[in-house]
Design an enzyme around this catalytic site. Structure first.
Site, PDB file in Angstrom:
ATOM      1  CE1 TYR A  56      11.598  -1.746  -8.748  1.00  0.00           C
ATOM      2  CE2 TYR A  56      13.035  -3.656  -8.519  1.00  0.00           C
ATOM      3  CZ  TYR A  56      12.362  -2.586  -7.965  1.00  0.00           C
ATOM      4  OH  TYR A  56      12.460  -2.356  -6.620  1.00  0.00           O
ATOM      5  CD  GLU A  58      12.653   2.698  -9.916  1.00  0.00           C
ATOM      6  OE1 GLU A  58      13.041   1.830  -9.112  1.00  0.00           O
ATOM      7  OE2 GLU A  58      13.237   3.779 -10.079  1.00  0.00           O
ATOM      8  CG  ASP A 202      -9.791   8.865   0.509  1.00  0.00           C
ATOM      9  OD1 ASP A 202     -10.198   7.871  -0.135  1.00  0.00           O
ATOM     10  OD2 ASP A 202      -8.945   8.784   1.410  1.00  0.00           O
ATOM     11  CB  THR A 228      -8.124   1.629  -1.843  1.00  0.00           C
ATOM     12  OG1 THR A 228      -9.472   1.710  -1.367  1.00  0.00           O
ATOM     13  CG2 THR A 228      -7.198   2.254  -0.826  1.00  0.00           C
ATOM     14  CE  LYS A 231     -10.702   0.722   2.131  1.00  0.00           C
ATOM     15  NZ  LYS A 231      -9.592   1.516   1.617  1.00  0.00           N
ATOM     16  NE  ARG A 237      -5.507  -4.472   0.644  1.00  0.00           N
ATOM     17  CZ  ARG A 237      -5.688  -4.725   1.954  1.00  0.00           C
ATOM     18  NH1 ARG A 237      -6.239  -5.851   2.337  1.00  0.00           N
ATOM     19  NH2 ARG A 237      -5.332  -3.847   2.849  1.00  0.00           N
TER      20      ARG A 237
HETATM   21  N1  DSN Z   1      -8.232   0.395   6.527  1.00  0.00           N
HETATM   22  C1  DSN Z   1      -9.216   1.106   5.734  1.00  0.00           C
HETATM   23  C2  DSN Z   1     -10.597   0.841   6.232  1.00  0.00           C
HETATM   24  O1  DSN Z   1     -10.816  -0.227   6.789  1.00  0.00           O
HETATM   25  O2  DSN Z   1     -11.471   1.667   6.063  1.00  0.00           O
HETATM   26  C3  DSN Z   1      -8.922   2.552   5.696  1.00  0.00           C
HETATM   27  O3  DSN Z   1      -7.589   2.753   5.417  1.00  0.00           O
END
Ligand code: DSN
Length: 423
Positions: A56, A58, A202, A228, A231, A237
């Site tokens: 942990y 924080e 974003d 994120t 991707k 993640r």
């Molecule tokens: N779930 C993501 C996507 O597939 O683009 C977006 O949050």
């Protein structure tokens, strides 16, 4: 067999071990073409599965609420420095649990409930958290939404400007989840400046392309960049928020203690590893190959008569309106999955069908490029997709099964981290 082998898991919980093993095999045998997915490296897998999950932390490095941060602090500081170096920003927060919490932290930092915010409508290619009605961002804020032009399938910055100057939003989001074309960050920045709004880029879908030099960067244009890490960036993640010195403190306070508790330290370590990998020349080549594959696939699908939103792809993603084929997105996606080609059904701009049963499918090349497929493979991939969709219309399960076998055979020659077929 899963790599590394799941021997302890098999001993403790054979039911879950078998399911994980099956998922690893499924990922090996399918053309995974959901544009937001990828295959992480063994190094990222090891960091994600490490003992850091036990801790942990924080707070922030040097200012934690728990003891025992001798090794966690340097891990988080390395991740932050690598993010700053890779994306050319003043400040990075690597603690958001995923993309939606990262975007929520931006609202918390810079807006109050009832304020006007602006983003791209979800069915036009935006994201839930850019102010879509069913999201908290559409419920707690006065959200105005822009889309794409019906004739081009592309964002029209003149329309965005008109809306922004009329509505004067506090925050403008650019970026999204189903945008097949380059995003003009400089154009959005000009509009935000004219409207007196904060610009948030974003870049969740295209972060890896930006890191690899295959898409222009929002750094220097957007006040805040959210992404994120799993991707095109090919990491665990998780998510990051990057910003300039002026907005740094508000972002940090919004993430913790505003929105989250302890960061996921195993994810932070895996993000650090991801950012190291993404800074290599090999990753730059990967990012360019993702785009080359997407362009080649878009061309092959167009040749077969498919209607691509905006007429093609500049990045990793292709959005297809299947209305001319007289099949909806969901049955097409399900048939493709049975044929070993994993995509997702998706709304298309101005869709006349419902979001849970829309007209389109969304496909992408990040994962198949990681496996090693090249533009030379794309005509075959397009042919299989076309055959499977045609077979679905005719209820021809034999053809769908034959394609699944051919896909499996092809992919035997393309290794993936995390699974090795047993000899
Ligand atoms: N779930 C993501 C996507 O597939 O683009 C977006 O949050």
């Amino acid at each position: 067999m899963h790599q590394p082998p799941l021997s302890h898991l098999e001993g403790t919980d054979p039911e879950i071990a078998a399911l994980v093993e099956s998922e690893a095999r499924r990922q090996f045998e399918k053309l995974r073409m959901i544009p937001s997915e990828n295959y992480v490296s063994m190094a990222v897998l090891e960091a994600s599965g490490s003992v850091l999950t036990n801790k942990y932390s924080e707070g922030y490095a040097g200012r934690r609420y728990y003891e025992g941060q001798q090794f966690i602090d340097p891990i988080e500081l390395v991740a932050i420095q690598r993010a700053k170096d890779l994306f050319g920003v003043d400040h990075a927060n690597v603690q958001p649990y995923s993309g939606s919490p990262a975007n929520l932290a931006v609202y918390l930092a810079f807006a109050s409930p009832g304020d006007t915010v602006m983003g791209m409508a979800l069915p036009m290619g935006g994201h839930l958290t850019h102010g879509w009605a069913v999201s908290v961002t559409g419920k707690w804020f006065r959200s105005v939404q822009y889309g794409v032009r019906a004739d081009t399938g592309r964002i029209d910055l003149d329309e965005v400007r008109d809306l922004a100057l009329k509505e004067r939003p506090k925050i403008i989001f650019c970026g999204g989840t189903a945008i097949p074309r380059v995003i003009d960050f400089a154009g959005f920045a000009q509009i935000a400046s004219e409207a007196g709004a904060l610009l948030v880029a974003d870049i969740a879908h295209i972060a890896g392309l930006i890191a690899g030099g295959a898409h222009p960067s929002p750094a220097g244009h957007a006040n805040v960049i959210t992404t994120t890490t799993h991707k095109t960036l090919r990491g665990p993640r998780g998510a990051m928020i990057m910003t300039d010195a002026e907005h740094a403190s508000a972002i940090d306070k919004a993430v913790f203690p505003g929105l989250q508790g302890g960061p996921h330290d195993h994810t932070t370590a895996a993000i650090a590893v991801t950012l190291k990998e993404a800074a290599t020349p090999e990753f730059g080549e990967y990012a360019h190959r993702v785009v080359a594959n997407s362009r080649a696939l878009a061309a092959a699908l167009t040749e077969r008569g498919y209607s691509l939103i905006s007429g093609g792809s500049d990045n990793h993603l292709i959005l297809i309106d299947l209305t001319p084929q007289e099949i909806a997105g969901k049955p097409a996606a399900r048939a493709l999955d049975r044929a070993g080609i994993e995509v997702n059904y998706n709304t298309v701009p101005f869709d006349t069908r419902r979001p849970f049963d829309p007209s389109g499918i969304r496909i992408g090349t990040p994962a198949i490029t990681t496996r090693g497929l090249t533009p030379g493979h794309m005509p075959q991939v397009a042919a299989w997709m076309d055959e499977a969709i045609s077979a679905a219309i005719k209820d021809d399960e034999a053809t769908i099964g034959r394609i699944a076998g051919a896909v499996r055979d092809l992919l035997t020659g393309f290794p993936m981290p995390g699974y090795a077929p047993t000899p």
